[in-house]
Design an enzyme around this catalytic site. Structure first.
Site, PDB file in Angstrom:
ATOM      1  N   SER A  92      -8.625 -12.246   4.329  1.00 29.21           N
ATOM      2  CA  SER A  92      -7.312 -11.690   4.619  1.00 29.21           C
ATOM      3  C   SER A  92      -7.286 -10.887   5.921  1.00 29.21           C
ATOM      4  O   SER A  92      -7.539 -11.427   6.995  1.00 29.21           O
ATOM      5  CB  SER A  92      -6.843 -10.839   3.432  1.00 29.21           C
ATOM      6  N   ASP A 306      -0.701 -10.991   8.665  1.00 31.12           N
ATOM      7  CA  ASP A 306      -2.137 -10.709   8.629  1.00 31.12           C
ATOM      8  C   ASP A 306      -2.908 -12.028   8.660  1.00 31.12           C
ATOM      9  O   ASP A 306      -2.319 -13.109   8.782  1.00 31.12           O
ATOM     10  CB  ASP A 306      -2.515  -9.848   7.421  1.00 31.12           C
ATOM     11  N   ASP A 310      -0.419 -13.257   4.053  1.00 30.85           N
ATOM     12  CA  ASP A 310       0.183 -12.762   2.814  1.00 30.85           C
ATOM     13  C   ASP A 310       0.730 -11.338   2.967  1.00 30.85           C
ATOM     14  O   ASP A 310       1.210 -10.762   1.997  1.00 30.85           O
ATOM     15  CB  ASP A 310      -0.779 -12.861   1.629  1.00 30.85           C
ATOM     16  N   GLU A 400       3.775  -3.636  -1.842  1.00 28.72           N
ATOM     17  CA  GLU A 400       2.942  -2.509  -1.453  1.00 28.72           C
ATOM     18  C   GLU A 400       3.377  -2.091  -0.055  1.00 28.72           C
ATOM     19  O   GLU A 400       3.944  -2.890   0.701  1.00 28.72           O
ATOM     20  CB  GLU A 400       1.461  -2.896  -1.465  1.00 28.72           C
ATOM     21  N   ASN A 402       1.735  -1.822   2.470  1.00 26.44           N
ATOM     22  CA  ASN A 402       1.059  -2.613   3.500  1.00 26.44           C
ATOM     23  C   ASN A 402       1.766  -3.927   3.816  1.00 26.44           C
ATOM     24  O   ASN A 402       1.308  -4.691   4.680  1.00 26.44           O
ATOM     25  CB  ASN A 402      -0.394  -2.892   3.092  1.00 26.44           C
ATOM     26  N   ARG A 523      -6.970   9.039  -5.810  1.00 26.40           N
ATOM     27  CA  ARG A 523      -7.513   7.953  -6.628  1.00 26.40           C
ATOM     28  C   ARG A 523      -8.868   7.522  -6.073  1.00 26.40           C
ATOM     29  O   ARG A 523      -9.053   7.482  -4.835  1.00 26.40           O
ATOM     30  CB  ARG A 523      -6.565   6.751  -6.687  1.00 26.40           C
ATOM     31  N   SER A 525     -11.788   5.111  -4.821  1.00 26.29           N
ATOM     32  CA  SER A 525     -11.850   3.774  -4.242  1.00 26.29           C
ATOM     33  C   SER A 525     -12.463   2.811  -5.248  1.00 26.29           C
ATOM     34  O   SER A 525     -13.286   3.194  -6.079  1.00 26.29           O
ATOM     35  CB  SER A 525     -12.701   3.800  -2.962  1.00 26.29           C
ATOM     36  N   ARG A 532      -9.493   8.502  -2.211  1.00 26.69           N
ATOM     37  CA  ARG A 532      -8.369   8.404  -1.279  1.00 26.69           C
ATOM     38  C   ARG A 532      -7.315   9.448  -1.650  1.00 26.69           C
ATOM     39  O   ARG A 532      -6.954   9.586  -2.818  1.00 26.69           O
ATOM     40  CB  ARG A 532      -7.774   6.997  -1.305  1.00 26.69           C
TER      41      ARG A 532
END
Length: 567
Positions: A92, A306, A310, A400, A402, A523, A525, A532
């Site tokens: 990706s 990207d 996706d 998301e 991103n 949270r 990783s 993070r």
């Protein structure tokens, strides 16, 4: 050695099909796996796990994993009565030296959780353990007739390492004896579409040409309706991340009339490295445009894809020549506003909702709930969790931040919309039906999302500034804190609350309370010993300070290592 009768058929787009038949015993199967596995031995002890993105690491570590994925994919298909299963070789948005692979289940969804665990287990066994494990962990527990028909669809991205890794997958499939259709270089979303439509032909023609025609046809029909547009600018510039997205985008440009939309593709792979200083992840993480765009142009919409197409991020330059980014949250709200409006105008009884992760900007959540009146759900980070939650609605939109996301249409909604659109009496219903063609609802699809955004802007006669002005993002900051052991941290409420260590969440709450519009969560990783930390507040300075203070709490109470975050 066990012998197979192999038939090879060449199809369009460089497609190859292999079908292998055998009547061998399990003893001979184990011997054949042993012999072929010796061509792809495990040469290192590095643990490689199957996560949300499948297997992903340095390409030089993956040869034995790919061979085993070939075995697993063939057996997965046979366990489901021969339904098509997908294998996509890609890393990706990762740098070009990395690579990876993921399996796609029959409805175009992510691999079932129990098979994810099995995949991790099999990938990390010694070569000697593998043949018996295939029998004991897969064939016997799942009552698989490994001599039954099976079907695997294979695709890969443009990384140089993908060619040899695809050969390893094919060798694994050959061990089991399974029909293989190799689509060569293709985007990840196309593989998801092909698998889903092969298993349910109501979703479309299960070919690459079928994918192109379905999406482009819906787009053309939406953009050839209505009165002349006075604000919508049909010119876009697409950053292909030097990857497969540029290839697919060129195919769409050939399918779509340039009078409807003018597409200029940059970072098209003719020079430069995959994802290097370009692409959606570069733009999102650095919050700036690719440096190769030397002369930013006003009034032009820039779209970054990207490496495997996706994810998608929009950006533009405003009247003051300032860079403005529209990420997954902005795309989600645009989808929700337009599709929600069409549902209301159509009069159809369909539920619509939006699913976000904890990383979604608070302003977007408030706008969707308070202004649009559309319910918002929160799911743990990872598209497989968001997709699962989205399927609870008739039309479930998820993204998301991103830029990875889509709108998932239930079987009920597809049937109702299609039937209602047949008469052509209600323009809103007809347009809603065309969006079921434009949107690849099986998975996040950068090019499908791009076409949907452009169709919405055209339909509403909006500029990108009109879209961007609907709400302003709260300033935010993301940091990482190194810890001795990330597993000591557990969370609940879709990763928004810390459960252990005890006392961490109360400390975070006390810090957040000091800041206007403050919000923060932490949270662990999934791949490294870091935590993070995300924070947002009313100003950039406050967001930065809040993130630093919460990072210090994590460092102090969760076993931080190295330098303590400064506050």
């Amino acid at each position: 050695m066990l012998l197979f009768c192999v038939r090879v058929i060449h199809r369009g787009f460089g497609v190859k099909q292999s079908k292998m038949e055998n009547n061998a015993s399990e003893v001979l199967l184990k011997q054949y796996v042993t012999d072929n596995a010796s061509q792809h031995p495990r040469k290192h002890d590095t643990f490689i796990g199957y996560g949300t993105a499948g297997f992903r690491t340095g390409a030089d570590l993956l040869d034995h994993v790919m061979f085993r994925v070939g075995l697993i994919s063939a057996l997965r298909s046979k366990s489901l009565g021969g339904k098509a299963i997908g294998v996509m070789i890609t890393a990706s948005h990762n740098p070009e030296p990395d690579n990876g692979v993921k399996l796609v289940d029959p409805l175009g969804e992510m691999l079932a959780p129990d098979w994810e665990k099995l995949s991790t287990s099999l990938a990390n066994l010694s070569d000697d353990e593998l043949p018996q494990a295939i029998i004991e962990k897969l064939i016997k527990p799942y009552s698989i007739d490994w001599q039954a028909p099976g079907l695997v669809y294979l695709g890969r991205d443009t990384r140089p390492s993908s060619v040899a890794l695809a050969k390893a997958v094919i060798d694994g499939i050959a061990c089991i004896g399974c029909e293989l259709i190799d689509f060569d270089v293709v985007s990840t979303p196309i593989v998801h579409y092909l698998v889903a439509s092969r298993n349910d032909e109501s979703l479309g023609e299960p070919t690459r040409e079928g994918y192109l025609k379905k999406l482009s046809g819906g787009f053309r029909r939406v953009c050839s309706q209505g009165k002349e547009k006075t604000r919508y600018n049909p010119t876009i510039k697409v950053d292909g991340a030097n990857g497969v997205g540029a290839i697919v985008m060129k195919e769409f440009a050939d399918e779509i009339d340039s009078d409807i939309i003018k597409i200029d593709i940059v970072y098209d792979g003719s020079s430069g490295r995959l994802n290097h200083e370009c692409g959606a992840d570069f733009v999102k993480v650095n919050q700036t445009y690719p440096p190769g765009l030397i002369t930013p142009e006003k009034a032009i919409r820039f779209i970054s894809l990207d490496g495997d197409a996706d994810r998608v991020i929009y950006f533009y330059f405003d009247s003051n020549n300032a860079f403005r980014m529209l990420d997954g949250d902005k795309i989600a709200t645009l989808f929700a506003e337009h599709l929600g409006g069409l549902v209301k105008q159509s009069g159809l009884s369909l539920s619509i909702g939006l699913v976000q992760s904890a990383y979604a900007n608070g302003s977007s959540t408030n706008y969707i709930q308070d202004v649009l009146g559309i319910p918002v759900s929160c799911a743990p980070t990872g598209v497989k969790y968001l997709h699962h939650e989205a399927m609870k609605y008739d039309i479930g939109i998820y993204f998301e931040a991103n830029g990875h996301g889509t709108a998932a249409f239930s079987s009920k909604s597809l049937s109702l919309i299609k039937d209602a659109a047949k008469s052509g009496e209600n323009p809103a219903t007809v347009e809603l039906y065309e969006f079921t063609n434009i949107i690849n609802s099986t998975v996040g699809d950068a090019i499908s999302d791009l076409l949907a955004v452009e169709a919405i802007l055209y339909s509403r006669d909006w500029t990108i500034e009109d879209w961007d002005s609907k709400y302003a993002d709260l300033p935010n900051k993301l940091m990482k804190v190194l810890v001795k052991d990330r597993t000591v941290i557990t969370t609940a409420d879709a990763e928004r609350k810390v459960v252990t260590p005890e006392g961490v969440q109360s400390k975070i709450d006390n810090v957040v309370a000091k800041y206007k519009n403050g919000r923060s969560f932490v949270r662990p990783s999934g791949t490294e010993d870091v935590v993070r930390v995300y924070a947002e507040a009313d100003t950039k300075a406050n967001a930065d300070k809040l993130c630093s203070e919460v990072s210090a709490v994590v460092f102090d109470l969760c076993g931080g290592v190295g330098a303590r975050p400064s506050v």
